[in-house]
Design a protein around this motif. Structure first.
Motif, PDB file in Angstrom:
ATOM      1  N   LEU A 158      36.235  15.869  42.624  1.00  0.00           N
ATOM      2  CA  LEU A 158      36.585  16.217  41.251  1.00  0.00           C
ATOM      3  C   LEU A 158      35.428  15.859  40.335  1.00  0.00           C
ATOM      4  N   ARG A 159      35.023  16.804  39.522  1.00  0.00           N
ATOM      5  CA  ARG A 159      33.995  16.560  38.508  1.00  0.00           C
ATOM      6  C   ARG A 159      34.646  16.659  37.139  1.00  0.00           C
ATOM      7  N   CYS A 160      34.646  15.559  36.388  1.00  0.00           N
ATOM      8  CA  CYS A 160      35.298  15.506  35.073  1.00  0.00           C
ATOM      9  C   CYS A 160      34.266  15.711  33.971  1.00  0.00           C
ATOM     10  N   LEU A 161      34.548  16.630  33.082  1.00  0.00           N
ATOM     11  CA  LEU A 161      33.685  16.894  31.938  1.00  0.00           C
ATOM     12  C   LEU A 161      34.440  16.611  30.642  1.00  0.00           C
ATOM     13  N   GLU A 162      33.746  16.033  29.663  1.00  0.00           N
ATOM     14  CA  GLU A 162      34.364  15.811  28.363  1.00  0.00           C
ATOM     15  C   GLU A 162      34.403  17.097  27.551  1.00  0.00           C
ATOM     16  N   LEU A 163      33.482  17.992  27.813  1.00  0.00           N
ATOM     17  CA  LEU A 163      33.436  19.226  27.030  1.00  0.00           C
ATOM     18  C   LEU A 163      34.600  20.138  27.383  1.00  0.00           C
ATOM     19  N   PHE A 164      34.963  20.976  26.433  1.00  0.00           N
ATOM     20  CA  PHE A 164      36.061  21.914  26.635  1.00  0.00           C
ATOM     21  C   PHE A 164      35.522  23.248  27.165  1.00  0.00           C
ATOM     22  N   LEU A 165      36.392  23.988  27.817  1.00  0.00           N
ATOM     23  CA  LEU A 165      36.021  25.295  28.339  1.00  0.00           C
ATOM     24  C   LEU A 165      36.056  26.316  27.202  1.00  0.00           C
ATOM     25  N   THR A 166      34.915  26.881  26.895  1.00  0.00           N
ATOM     26  CA  THR A 166      34.754  27.887  25.852  1.00  0.00           C
ATOM     27  C   THR A 166      33.767  28.933  26.361  1.00  0.00           C
ATOM     28  N   PRO A 167      33.567  30.013  25.640  1.00  0.00           N
ATOM     29  CA  PRO A 167      32.544  30.976  26.073  1.00  0.00           C
ATOM     30  C   PRO A 167      31.164  30.335  26.223  1.00  0.00           C
ATOM     31  N   ASP A 168      30.866  29.334  25.390  1.00  0.00           N
ATOM     32  CA  ASP A 168      29.555  28.688  25.456  1.00  0.00           C
ATOM     33  C   ASP A 168      29.398  27.791  26.686  1.00  0.00           C
ATOM     34  N   THR A 169      30.515  27.242  27.196  1.00  0.00           N
ATOM     35  CA  THR A 169      30.427  26.321  28.339  1.00  0.00           C
ATOM     36  C   THR A 169      30.783  26.993  29.661  1.00  0.00           C
ATOM     37  N   LEU A 170      31.030  28.284  29.629  1.00  0.00           N
ATOM     38  CA  LEU A 170      31.412  29.015  30.840  1.00  0.00           C
ATOM     39  C   LEU A 170      30.442  28.843  32.017  1.00  0.00           C
ATOM     40  N   PRO A 171      29.126  28.761  31.772  1.00  0.00           N
ATOM     41  CA  PRO A 171      28.211  28.629  32.921  1.00  0.00           C
ATOM     42  C   PRO A 171      28.517  27.426  33.806  1.00  0.00           C
ATOM     43  N   THR A 172      29.157  26.384  33.255  1.00  0.00           N
ATOM     44  CA  THR A 172      29.461  25.203  34.072  1.00  0.00           C
ATOM     45  C   THR A 172      30.525  25.499  35.127  1.00  0.00           C
ATOM     46  N   ALA A 173      31.274  26.583  34.946  1.00  0.00           N
ATOM     47  CA  ALA A 173      32.333  26.927  35.900  1.00  0.00           C
ATOM     48  C   ALA A 173      31.858  27.884  36.985  1.00  0.00           C
ATOM     49  N   ALA A 174      30.636  28.327  36.911  1.00  0.00           N
ATOM     50  CA  ALA A 174      30.137  29.317  37.863  1.00  0.00           C
ATOM     51  C   ALA A 174      30.232  28.800  39.296  1.00  0.00           C
ATOM     52  N   GLY A 175      30.854  29.604  40.147  1.00  0.00           N
ATOM     53  CA  GLY A 175      30.969  29.247  41.555  1.00  0.00           C
ATOM     54  C   GLY A 175      32.105  28.312  41.884  1.00  0.00           C
ATOM     55  N   ARG A 176      32.864  27.844  40.879  1.00  0.00           N
ATOM     56  CA  ARG A 176      33.999  26.957  41.149  1.00  0.00           C
ATOM     57  C   ARG A 176      35.250  27.793  41.394  1.00  0.00           C
ATOM     58  N   GLU A 177      35.839  27.637  42.562  1.00  0.00           N
ATOM     59  CA  GLU A 177      37.045  28.395  42.884  1.00  0.00           C
ATOM     60  C   GLU A 177      38.234  27.919  42.062  1.00  0.00           C
ATOM     61  N   VAL A 178      38.211  26.648  41.663  1.00  0.00           N
ATOM     62  CA  VAL A 178      39.334  26.059  40.932  1.00  0.00           C
ATOM     63  C   VAL A 178      38.803  25.338  39.706  1.00  0.00           C
ATOM     64  N   VAL A 179      39.446  25.549  38.557  1.00  0.00           N
ATOM     65  CA  VAL A 179      39.141  24.772  37.355  1.00  0.00           C
ATOM     66  C   VAL A 179      40.436  24.154  36.845  1.00  0.00           C
ATOM     67  N   LEU A 180      40.332  22.912  36.381  1.00  0.00           N
ATOM     68  CA  LEU A 180      41.465  22.211  35.771  1.00  0.00           C
ATOM     69  C   LEU A 180      41.257  22.231  34.266  1.00  0.00           C
ATOM     70  N   THR A 181      42.231  22.743  33.549  1.00  0.00           N
ATOM     71  CA  THR A 181      42.083  22.932  32.110  1.00  0.00           C
ATOM     72  C   THR A 181      43.150  22.160  31.354  1.00  0.00           C
ATOM     73  N   GLY A 182      42.961  22.112  30.031  1.00  0.00           N
ATOM     74  CA  GLY A 182      43.924  21.466  29.153  1.00  0.00           C
ATOM     75  C   GLY A 182      44.272  22.365  27.984  1.00  0.00           C
ATOM     76  N   ALA A 183      45.122  21.873  27.109  1.00  0.00           N
ATOM     77  CA  ALA A 183      45.641  22.695  26.010  1.00  0.00           C
ATOM     78  C   ALA A 183      44.568  23.084  25.001  1.00  0.00           C
ATOM     79  N   ASN A 184      43.443  22.370  24.971  1.00  0.00           N
ATOM     80  CA  ASN A 184      42.392  22.678  24.006  1.00  0.00           C
ATOM     81  C   ASN A 184      41.330  23.615  24.556  1.00  0.00           C
TER      82      ASN A 184
END
Length: 340
Positions: free
Chosen positions: A30-56
């Motif tokens: 598990l890799r935990c990031l403080e940043l939220f998933l947005t169009p600007d942070t999308l590159p961090t999800a590249a190649g990840r089959e699973v992402v864990l998200t929150g309400a924000n």
């Protein structure tokens, strides 16, 4: 496989990591990031089959399509609410979406009571005065809740936990829900329609999901029914309350107190530090000026037990999982301390 979690708070991280390790051992990381998933942070999800998200996190159609194009197959939401996820777009993109069905109901119910007591007895105002060595009692007159009427809108697991506490205070119970809860009936709760609940309750606490039928259920008409000295608490979803109507009611000098842990325009505000910026949300700014209003930042769920249970949303990442496996029961006992 490495799974990425977005919007992880400092206090949340060790509990998520502990729950994840307990569930999977060394099968996944598990890799935990403080940043939220947005169009600007999308590159961090590249190649990840699973992402864990929150309400924000931002999970609109564009983001979901980009996730799918980058190889993501599953979005596991670490909350019961999923208003931020465009489910139709997720389905069209071939993504599976999982969420937590529930977590410790006591976390939210107890916090709702913390808000109710704080506004009833002017705790925040008194504490702020004490910091200035002003120990007057003027404006801090509360009332006994024993013998008063608690109106509980939504009597599921959290509403029932709130009712148990109200019963312990010696309050009479009114409930409103599409389905009656036998556990609440056993406490002596009388089920009524919404109008009667608003009109007869000294304390109204909201514990319903946000649906088209419940959007702005506390509107101007409902607020007009409430007693001038009633207390309103919302730890459920901000959209249950028409905030503009609430401000107008408070400006008219009505309601003894309001406790809000949620706000209908909280996206982009709650969970962020905006202290160095100009507050452009005039409604929220006005709310915070009332001495009998306490606003907190969607923290009712934030206990060791509840966060640990939310961490079990990770169960959905196993290839053999189904959506139902995202259900996160509470820990059977006190949350174990994270290793180290």
């Amino acid at each position: 496989m490495e799974i990425i979690a977005y919007g992880v708070l400092t206090d949340e991280r060790p509990l998520l990591e502990f729950a994840f390790a307990k569930e999977f051992g060394d099968r996944h990381t598990l890799r935990c990031l403080e940043l939220f998933l947005t169009p600007d942070t999308l590159p961090t999800a590249a190649g990840r089959e699973v992402v864990l998200t929150g309400a924000n996190d931002q999970l609109d159609a564009d983001v979901l399509r980009a996730l799918a194009a980058g190889g993501t197959r599953l979005v596991a939401q670490r909350s019961t609410g999923h208003n931020n996820i465009d489910l139709d777009a997720a389905r069209a993109a071939g993504l599976t979406v999982a969420r937590v069905s529930h977590y410790s109901p006591h976390s939210v119910a107890e916090f709702a009571w913390a808000l109710a007591l704080a506004v009833n007895r002017g705790v925040v105002r008194a504490a702020n005065r004490s910091r200035e060595f002003d120990f007057r009692l003027d404006g801090l007159l509360g009332r006994d809740l024993h013998g008063c009427v608690a109106g509980i809108f939504g009597t599921g697991k959290i509403g029932a936990a709130f009712a148990h506490i109200a019963h312990g205070f010696g309050m009479r119970l009114l409930g409103c829900d599409v389905q009656e809860n036998p556990a609440c009936r056993d406490l002596g709760m009388t089920y009524v329609d919404a109008d009667r609940l608003f009109a007869e309750s000294d304390l109204v606490s909201l514990h319903a999901p946000l649906l088209p039928a419940t959007h702005h259920v506390v509107d101007g008409a409902a607020l007009a029914l409430m007693r001038d000295d009633a207390i309103l608490v919302n730890t459920s979803r901000g959209g249950l309350v028409d905030t503009d109507a609430l401000v107008a009611t408070l400006r008219a000098g009505r309601l003894a107190g309001v406790g809000l842990d949620v706000y209908e325009e909280e996206a982009g505000l709650f969970s962020f530090d905006r202290s160095q910026e100009v507050m452009t949300d005039d409604t929220l700014a006005r709310l915070t000026t009332f001495h009998n209003v306490v606003v907190t930042s969607h923290q009712a769920y934030f206990t060791r037990q509840a966060v640990g249970a939310v961490g079990l949303a990770a169960r959905a990442v196993e290839p053999s999982s189904r959506l139902r496996r995202a259900r996160a029961p509470a820990w059977p006992g006190p949350t174990p301390a994270p290793p180290g």
